[in-house]
Design an enzyme around this catalytic site. Structure first.
Site, PDB file in Angstrom:
ATOM      1  N   CYS A   2       3.464   7.077 -15.822  1.00 38.49           N
ATOM      2  CA  CYS A   2       3.113   8.249 -16.735  1.00 38.49           C
ATOM      3  C   CYS A   2       1.908   7.859 -17.376  1.00 38.49           C
ATOM      4  O   CYS A   2       1.180   6.714 -16.638  1.00 38.49           O
ATOM      5  CB  CYS A   2       3.979   7.969 -18.020  1.00 38.49           C
ATOM      6  SG  CYS A   2       5.644   8.262 -17.684  1.00 38.49           S
ATOM      7  N   ARG A  27      -1.142  11.209 -13.530  1.00 37.88           N
ATOM      8  CA  ARG A  27      -0.038  10.444 -13.530  1.00 37.88           C
ATOM      9  C   ARG A  27       1.223  10.661 -13.839  1.00 37.88           C
ATOM     10  O   ARG A  27       2.380  10.210 -13.800  1.00 37.88           O
ATOM     11  CB  ARG A  27      -0.481   9.236 -14.605  1.00 37.88           C
ATOM     12  CG  ARG A  27      -1.657   8.442 -14.544  1.00 37.88           C
ATOM     13  CD  ARG A  27      -2.099   7.370 -15.053  1.00 37.88           C
ATOM     14  NE  ARG A  27      -0.955   6.284 -15.252  1.00 37.88           N
ATOM     15  CZ  ARG A  27      -0.925   5.353 -14.116  1.00 37.88           C
ATOM     16  NH1 ARG A  27      -1.826   5.353 -13.554  1.00 37.88           N
ATOM     17  NH2 ARG A  27       0.084   4.644 -14.423  1.00 37.88           N
ATOM     18  N   TRP A  76       5.940  11.661 -16.408  1.00 39.24           N
ATOM     19  CA  TRP A  76       6.641  11.915 -15.196  1.00 39.24           C
ATOM     20  C   TRP A  76       8.059  11.424 -15.454  1.00 39.24           C
ATOM     21  O   TRP A  76       8.128   9.983 -15.378  1.00 39.24           O
ATOM     22  CB  TRP A  76       5.663  11.090 -14.243  1.00 39.24           C
ATOM     23  CG  TRP A  76       6.326  11.569 -12.673  1.00 39.24           C
ATOM     24  CD1 TRP A  76       6.077  12.717 -11.998  1.00 39.24           C
ATOM     25  CD2 TRP A  76       7.312  10.672 -11.972  1.00 39.24           C
ATOM     26  NE1 TRP A  76       6.737  12.568 -10.897  1.00 39.24           N
ATOM     27  CE2 TRP A  76       7.573  11.598 -10.850  1.00 39.24           C
ATOM     28  CE3 TRP A  76       8.159   9.845 -12.382  1.00 39.24           C
ATOM     29  CZ2 TRP A  76       8.332  11.127  -9.931  1.00 39.24           C
ATOM     30  CZ3 TRP A  76       8.748   9.123 -11.183  1.00 39.24           C
ATOM     31  CH2 TRP A  76       9.018   9.693 -10.052  1.00 39.24           C
ATOM     32  N   ASN A 102       4.876   3.384 -20.274  1.00 37.45           N
ATOM     33  CA  ASN A 102       4.986   3.904 -18.763  1.00 37.45           C
ATOM     34  C   ASN A 102       5.522   2.689 -18.116  1.00 37.45           C
ATOM     35  O   ASN A 102       5.210   1.506 -18.203  1.00 37.45           O
ATOM     36  CB  ASN A 102       3.236   3.999 -18.588  1.00 37.45           C
ATOM     37  CG  ASN A 102       3.055   3.814 -16.956  1.00 37.45           C
ATOM     38  OD1 ASN A 102       2.281   3.407 -16.462  1.00 37.45           O
ATOM     39  ND2 ASN A 102       4.110   4.366 -16.214  1.00 37.45           N
ATOM     40  N   GLY A 103       6.411   3.094 -17.202  1.00 37.52           N
ATOM     41  CA  GLY A 103       7.276   2.160 -16.354  1.00 37.52           C
ATOM     42  C   GLY A 103       8.810   2.364 -16.406  1.00 37.52           C
ATOM     43  O   GLY A 103       9.305   3.317 -16.979  1.00 37.52           O
ATOM     44  N   GLU A 489       1.633  13.494   8.592  1.00 44.44           N
ATOM     45  CA  GLU A 489       0.556  13.997   7.354  1.00 44.44           C
ATOM     46  C   GLU A 489       0.371  15.400   7.051  1.00 44.44           C
ATOM     47  O   GLU A 489       0.639  15.746   5.940  1.00 44.44           O
ATOM     48  CB  GLU A 489      -0.761  13.054   7.552  1.00 44.44           C
ATOM     49  CG  GLU A 489      -1.723  13.143   6.679  1.00 44.44           C
ATOM     50  CD  GLU A 489      -1.307  12.935   5.232  1.00 44.44           C
ATOM     51  OE1 GLU A 489      -0.468  12.227   5.271  1.00 44.44           O
ATOM     52  OE2 GLU A 489      -2.112  13.118   4.364  1.00 44.44           O
ATOM     53  N   LYS A 493       1.413  17.343   3.744  1.00 40.64           N
ATOM     54  CA  LYS A 493       0.467  17.906   2.883  1.00 40.64           C
ATOM     55  C   LYS A 493       1.138  19.478   2.715  1.00 40.64           C
ATOM     56  O   LYS A 493       1.215  19.925   1.229  1.00 40.64           O
ATOM     57  CB  LYS A 493      -0.864  18.167   3.616  1.00 40.64           C
ATOM     58  CG  LYS A 493      -1.819  17.246   3.577  1.00 40.64           C
ATOM     59  CD  LYS A 493      -2.367  16.556   2.234  1.00 40.64           C
ATOM     60  CE  LYS A 493      -1.425  15.592   1.713  1.00 40.64           C
ATOM     61  NZ  LYS A 493      -1.603  14.080   2.104  1.00 40.64           N
ATOM     62  N   GLU A 496       4.188  19.198   0.156  1.00 40.45           N
ATOM     63  CA  GLU A 496       3.861  18.469  -1.262  1.00 40.45           C
ATOM     64  C   GLU A 496       3.530  19.547  -2.239  1.00 40.45           C
ATOM     65  O   GLU A 496       3.769  19.678  -3.236  1.00 40.45           O
ATOM     66  CB  GLU A 496       2.714  17.625  -1.175  1.00 40.45           C
ATOM     67  CG  GLU A 496       3.104  16.182  -0.847  1.00 40.45           C
ATOM     68  CD  GLU A 496       1.793  15.084  -1.036  1.00 40.45           C
ATOM     69  OE1 GLU A 496       0.997  15.455  -0.307  1.00 40.45           O
ATOM     70  OE2 GLU A 496       1.976  14.500  -1.887  1.00 40.45           O
ATOM     71  N   HIS A 512      14.851  16.244  21.865  1.00 39.07           N
ATOM     72  CA  HIS A 512      16.316  15.458  21.580  1.00 39.07           C
ATOM     73  C   HIS A 512      16.885  15.720  20.453  1.00 39.07           C
ATOM     74  O   HIS A 512      17.620  15.246  19.695  1.00 39.07           O
ATOM     75  CB  HIS A 512      15.623  13.843  21.418  1.00 39.07           C
ATOM     76  CG  HIS A 512      15.159  13.225  22.669  1.00 39.07           C
ATOM     77  ND1 HIS A 512      16.111  12.927  23.778  1.00 39.07           N
ATOM     78  CD2 HIS A 512      13.715  13.176  23.291  1.00 39.07           C
ATOM     79  CE1 HIS A 512      15.193  12.770  24.838  1.00 39.07           C
ATOM     80  NE2 HIS A 512      14.084  12.622  24.506  1.00 39.07           N
ATOM     81  N   LYS A 611       0.144  11.303  -9.136  1.00 38.43           N
ATOM     82  CA  LYS A 611      -0.827  10.559  -8.112  1.00 38.43           C
ATOM     83  C   LYS A 611      -0.527   9.387  -7.724  1.00 38.43           C
ATOM     84  O   LYS A 611      -0.568   8.635  -6.945  1.00 38.43           O
ATOM     85  CB  LYS A 611      -2.214  10.799  -9.044  1.00 38.43           C
ATOM     86  CG  LYS A 611      -3.357  10.319  -7.964  1.00 38.43           C
ATOM     87  CD  LYS A 611      -3.547  11.275  -6.803  1.00 38.43           C
ATOM     88  CE  LYS A 611      -4.679  10.536  -5.925  1.00 38.43           C
ATOM     89  NZ  LYS A 611      -4.245  11.253  -4.622  1.00 38.43           N
TER      90      LYS A 611
HETATM   91  O1  M6R Z   1      -2.069   5.098  -3.818  1.00 43.75           O
HETATM   92  P1  M6R Z   1      -1.385   5.206  -2.541  1.00 43.75           P
HETATM   93  O2  M6R Z   1      -1.940   5.182  -1.511  1.00 43.75           O
HETATM   94  O3  M6R Z   1      -0.239   3.852  -2.674  1.00 43.75           O
HETATM   95  O4  M6R Z   1       0.060   6.203  -2.715  1.00 43.75           O
HETATM   96  C1  M6R Z   1       0.971   6.188  -2.006  1.00 43.75           C
HETATM   97  C2  M6R Z   1       1.789   7.683  -1.952  1.00 43.75           C
HETATM   98  O5  M6R Z   1       2.260   7.718  -3.299  1.00 43.75           O
HETATM   99  C3  M6R Z   1       0.647   8.779  -1.979  1.00 43.75           C
HETATM  100  O6  M6R Z   1       0.061   8.785  -0.596  1.00 43.75           O
HETATM  101  C4  M6R Z   1       1.529  10.177  -1.949  1.00 43.75           C
HETATM  102  O7  M6R Z   1       2.260  10.227  -0.682  1.00 43.75           O
HETATM  103  C5  M6R Z   1       0.546  11.196  -1.809  1.00 43.75           C
HETATM  104  N1  M6R Z   1       0.873  12.354  -2.828  1.00 43.75           N
HETATM  105  C6  M6R Z   1       0.332  11.828  -0.521  1.00 43.75           C
HETATM  106  O8  M6R Z   1      -0.591  13.063  -0.741  1.00 43.75           O
END
Ligand code: M6R
Length: 616
Positions: A2, A27, A76, A102-103, A489, A493, A496, A512, A611
């Protein structure tokens, strides 16, 4: 995961908190709240939804919130659904103590049982409400000051926290504490700014202190900072840093979303990553962190790379690069798995941790575990001064600049750039790459920015393709060799930001199992560049076409064979296999972005995500 904010000083707190919370929304953004203190009273507002909703709610009351002490939170959800009740700040049963957190408090349930037995009641489902009442309980039972009650309570807490707490009748004091979750303090004459990161206060001061794990601070209006160790209450000397942050870099400019801005920044961010580190004309790679560690790398029996999400995909690319150029076995691990499975790490093993934010809780915990086992830990981080950056034995910053979009783009290509430099540099030092290959790759690395610029120019064509495919419910992404992680990746994307189900596979794995899914309703995005296993990929494409699958292929300029079979082709410049992820990923980022936009999604703040994942 958060965002927390606070202010104690002589200015009106409300605008500082609201504007600060907007900057912390990366966050978490499922609910938010503020508490502002004035003449022994507390104005507390919270609501489900984004900070804008909170602002609207407060302005609908047509009141002026007065007060020069305040705390705020953007959430969050971990414990309890996102709603008004679970939103922070949380208030103790007596209405005296107000907290933001936060935590995660892992032992909250055991504490809750004790509190229930002692007559406490709870309005929310959060661990934070348990914490504030626990502090109240300890305070009253022992007749402690708030400072002592916070300290003693935190010594009983298992989990992670950054907190700020205020006693309604003592608004001239805020107590903050940190373990695991980030907490920065901005310090001016006669005022303190509390925040999960320094961006919200950088306009007011660049004097900052990052609290370390196990530290708490008592902020008193008009007084010097009082920093202490939570375990034994020992006074600590604060180390205040001068921050250098360019705020222009965190504005959207002409772009609708940060994600698009960040995709477009990649030619420049890759240059920034290379700047001063690669002397192309002489083929010299010089990076302090690598220079310092190169003999340790050479003598390593194996290398383990640990990360999460997109950084984990970059790690898989690192595996190909390091094994190819330095001929040492590499394992790639999800941080969350590594830390809980009794990993075999011996003294002098090399562990690389990769993280954009440098705050990902699982990666940070894995780092600490690897260090405890005696490994040499090398970090690749984007955020300067982040927890991971501060805890590694050596490392390299990616210099991609602040990445605001939740979906990581420019940090990914910057991470790959560092991994390429690392593999080339160590390979040259170890003589496991020959001189001509080394120099030609160094030269080619310098051409990447212009190649990405070329791809960015075909965005209009990707927009056209997106219009055709945006309504499909499932996608498959395929790649081989070093482009298999790029397929993963690309799928991540799309998932997400557009909420379309997508899976990435190595192309040859199709037969497979996943091939059973193929019909005319499944678009398959396939990386089919000339290098690598081109002929084999043609075979994979034929298998998909034979089952009426739709193909979007990423091919090189001048490609004929794949172009004849695919439904749509996206042409990119030719590039050596080892460097190719830097360019093959660009069209996949644009495709995901465009499809999400057509589907009307909030690209920068996708649902359920944040993020920086600072909880387990
Ligand atoms: O800050 P970090 O690179 O450690 O974050 C890792 C993941 O949380 C981050 O890459 C997440 O998967 C992204 N939303 C991907 O777009």
């Amino acid at each position: 995961m958060c965002g927390i904010i606070g202010y104690l000083g002589y200015r009106e707190a409300y605008p500082i908190l609201i504007n600060g919370l907007k900057k912390l929304e990366y966050r978490g953004y499922d609910s938010s709240g503020i508490a502002i203190f004035y003449e022994n009273e507390c104005s507390l507002y919270k609501t489900k939804g984004r900070v804008n909703e909170l602002e609207k709610k407060i302005s609908s009351y047509k009141i002026k919130i007065k007060g020069t002490t305040g705390i705020g939170h953007t959430r969050w959800a971990t414990h309890g659904i996102p709603d008004d009740l679970n939103a922070h700040p949380h208030v103790s049963n007596s209405n005296e103590l107000i907290i933001i957190h936060n935590g995660i408090i892992e032992n909250y349930y055991a504490i809750k049982i004790i509190l229930l037995k002692n007559g406490f009641t709870f309005k929310s489902k959060t661990d934070t409400e348990v914490l504030v009442n626990f502090i109240e309980y300890i305070k009253k039972e022992n007749k402690f000051s708030l400072e002592e009650a916070v300290r003693v309570s935190l010594n009983e807490i298992v989990g992670a926290y950054s907190i700020a707490i205020v006693e309604k009748t003592r608004p001239e004091t805020i107590i903050i504490a940190k373990l695991g979750s980030p907490l920065a303090l901005g310090i001016n004459k006669k005022e303190f700014f509390i925040s999960s990161d320094p961006i919200p206060f950088i306009n007011y001061t660049n004097n900052a202190l990052y609290l370390k794990d196990g530290e708490m601070a008592i902020l008193r209006k008009g007084e010097e900072l009082d920093l202490r160790k939570i375990t034994n209450n020992h006074k600590l000397s604060p180390i205040i840093k001068k921050l250098k942050i360019n705020l222009k870099k965190i504005e959207k400019g002409k772009y609708k979303y940060f994600m698009l801005k960040e995709i477009y920044e990649q030619p420049k961010t890759i240059l920034d990553t290379l700047r001063g580190r690669l002397l192309i004309s002489k083929g010299i790679i010089c990076i302090d962190g690598i220079e310092f560690s190169k003999d340790i790398f050479i003598n390593a029996k194996c290398i383990t790379i640990i990360a999460c999400g997109t950084s984990w995909h970059a790690s898989l690319i690192g595996e190909y690069l390091l094994e190819e150029f330095i001929r040492i076995p590499v394992e790639v691990e999800y941080a969350s798995e590594f830390r809980y499975r009794h990993p075999i790490i011996k003294k002098k093993d090399v562990v690389i941790v990769i993280s954009q934010s440098g705050e990902t809780a699982d990666t940070l915990a894995a780092l600490k575990l690897a260090k405890k086992k005696g490994a040499f830990v090398f970090g690749i981080c984007n955020v300067v001064g982040s927890s991971i950056a501060r805890n590694v034995d050596a490392g390299v910053y990616t210099h991609a600049g602040p990445e605001i979009g939740v979906a990581s783009t420019k940090a990914f290509t910057a991470q790959i750039t560092i991994l390429i430099l690392l593999a080339l540099k160590i390979g040259k030092h170890k003589s496991t790459i020959n001189d001509s290959r080394y120099s030609s790759l160094c030269k080619e690395l310098g051409t990447i920015p212009e190649k990405i610029n070329y791809i960015l120019k075909i965005y209009d064509y990707i927009k056209k393709i997106s219009k055709i495919y945006y309504n499909f419910n499932n996608f498959i992404y395929l790649g081989r060799g070093i482009n298999f992680p790029v397929a993963l990746e690309g799928a991540l994307k799309l998932k997400e930001i557009s909420y379309i189900h997508a899976e990435g596979y190595p192309a040859a794995e199709m037969k497979h199992g996943p091939i059973a899914l193929i019909d005319e309703n499944i678009p398959v995005v396939i990386i089919a560049t000339k290098k690598g296993c081109y002929d084999k990929i043609i075979g994979n494409i034929q298998e998909i076409k034979a089952r009426k699958g739709k193909i979007i292929a990423i091919v090189n300029e001048g490609d004929i064979q794949v172009s004849m079979m695919a439904d749509h082709v996206i042409k990119i410049p030719d590039i050596s296999e080892e460097l190719s992820p830097l360019v093959t990923v660009i069209p996949l980022q644009l495709l995901a972005y465009q499809i999400a936009c057509i589907r009307g999604k909030n690209v920068d703040q996708p649902r359920n995500l944040a993020k920086s994942v600072t909880v387990e």
